[in-house]
Design a protein around this motif. Structure first.
Motif, short mmCIF file in Angstrom:
data_model
loop_
_atom_site.label_atom_id
_atom_site.label_comp_id
_atom_site.label_asym_id
_atom_site.label_seq_id
_atom_site.Cartn_x
_atom_site.Cartn_y
_atom_site.Cartn_z
N ASP A 113 49.01 42.03 39.83
CA ASP A 113 49.14 41.07 38.73
C ASP A 113 50.40 40.23 38.86
O ASP A 113 50.48 39.14 38.34
CB ASP A 113 49.15 41.80 37.39
CG ASP A 113 47.81 42.44 37.06
OD1 ASP A 113 46.80 42.06 37.68
OD2 ASP A 113 47.78 43.32 36.19
N TYR A 114 51.38 40.75 39.59
CA TYR A 114 52.67 40.08 39.68
C TYR A 114 52.76 39.04 40.79
O TYR A 114 53.64 38.20 40.77
CB TYR A 114 53.78 41.12 39.85
CG TYR A 114 53.78 42.13 38.73
CD1 TYR A 114 54.22 41.78 37.46
CD2 TYR A 114 53.29 43.40 38.93
CE1 TYR A 114 54.20 42.68 36.42
CE2 TYR A 114 53.26 44.32 37.89
CZ TYR A 114 53.73 43.95 36.64
OH TYR A 114 53.69 44.86 35.60
N ASN A 115 51.88 39.12 41.78
CA ASN A 115 51.96 38.17 42.89
C ASN A 115 50.73 37.28 43.02
O ASN A 115 50.47 36.73 44.08
CB ASN A 115 52.26 38.89 44.20
CG ASN A 115 51.10 39.75 44.70
OD1 ASN A 115 50.15 40.00 43.99
ND2 ASN A 115 51.22 40.20 45.92
N VAL A 116 49.99 37.12 41.96
CA VAL A 116 48.79 36.28 41.99
C VAL A 116 49.12 34.85 42.41
O VAL A 116 48.44 34.26 43.25
CB VAL A 116 48.07 36.29 40.61
CG1 VAL A 116 46.97 35.25 40.57
CG2 VAL A 116 47.50 37.66 40.32
N GLY A 117 50.18 34.29 41.84
CA GLY A 117 50.57 32.92 42.18
C GLY A 117 50.90 32.76 43.65
O GLY A 117 50.50 31.78 44.28
N GLU A 118 51.61 33.74 44.21
CA GLU A 118 51.95 33.70 45.63
C GLU A 118 50.70 33.78 46.50
O GLU A 118 50.58 33.06 47.50
CB GLU A 118 52.87 34.87 45.99
CG GLU A 118 54.24 34.80 45.38
CD GLU A 118 55.02 36.08 45.63
OE1 GLU A 118 54.73 36.80 46.61
OE2 GLU A 118 55.93 36.36 44.83
N GLU A 119 49.78 34.65 46.14
CA GLU A 119 48.54 34.80 46.91
C GLU A 119 47.67 33.55 46.81
O GLU A 119 47.06 33.13 47.78
CB GLU A 119 47.77 36.04 46.44
CG GLU A 119 48.47 37.35 46.73
CD GLU A 119 48.56 37.66 48.22
OE1 GLU A 119 47.71 37.22 48.99
OE2 GLU A 119 49.52 38.36 48.60
N ALA A 120 47.63 32.94 45.62
CA ALA A 120 46.86 31.71 45.45
C ALA A 120 47.45 30.59 46.30
O ALA A 120 46.73 29.82 46.94
CB ALA A 120 46.81 31.30 43.98
N ALA A 121 48.78 30.51 46.34
CA ALA A 121 49.45 29.50 47.16
C ALA A 121 49.18 29.74 48.64
O ALA A 121 48.96 28.80 49.41
CB ALA A 121 50.95 29.50 46.88
N ALA A 122 49.19 31.00 49.07
CA ALA A 122 48.92 31.33 50.47
C ALA A 122 47.48 30.97 50.84
O ALA A 122 47.22 30.45 51.93
CB ALA A 122 49.18 32.82 50.72
N LEU A 123 46.54 31.23 49.93
CA LEU A 123 45.15 30.86 50.18
C LEU A 123 45.01 29.36 50.31
O LEU A 123 44.39 28.86 51.25
CB LEU A 123 44.24 31.38 49.06
CG LEU A 123 42.78 30.94 49.13
CD1 LEU A 123 42.12 31.38 50.43
CD2 LEU A 123 42.01 31.45 47.92
N GLN A 124 45.62 28.62 49.39
CA GLN A 124 45.53 27.17 49.44
C GLN A 124 46.15 26.64 50.72
O GLN A 124 45.60 25.74 51.36
CB GLN A 124 46.19 26.55 48.22
CG GLN A 124 45.91 25.06 48.09
CD GLN A 124 45.98 24.58 46.67
OE1 GLN A 124 46.39 25.31 45.77
NE2 GLN A 124 45.59 23.36 46.46
#
Length: 69
Positions: free
Chosen positions: A3-14
């Protein structure tokens, strides 16, 4: 993904999609509707802390102009 690194993972996917037909379709869809940049799908109970299965979905409308020839 937690839950804490969702933004980082979304940025990595993009970032991993940059330069692809998928990226162009996602970018065009986000310009038309900025209410949802990505969605998080969580398959396990929120009370399971280990080995959770989570996904990040980038929303887009695929049109013929983005399909490879």
């Amino acid at each position: 993904m937690t839950d804490y690194n969702v933004g980082e993972e979304a940025a990595a996917l993009q970032a991993s999609l940059e330069g692809t037909a998928w990226s162009a379709a996602i970018e065009k869809t986000q310009k038309a509707d900025t209410t949802s940049v990505y969605t998080v799908a969580q398959y396990n109970s929120p009370f399971e802390f280990n080995d959770r299965v989570n996904e990040i979905w980038m929303l887009f409308d695929m049109e013929d102009e983005f399909l490879p020839v």
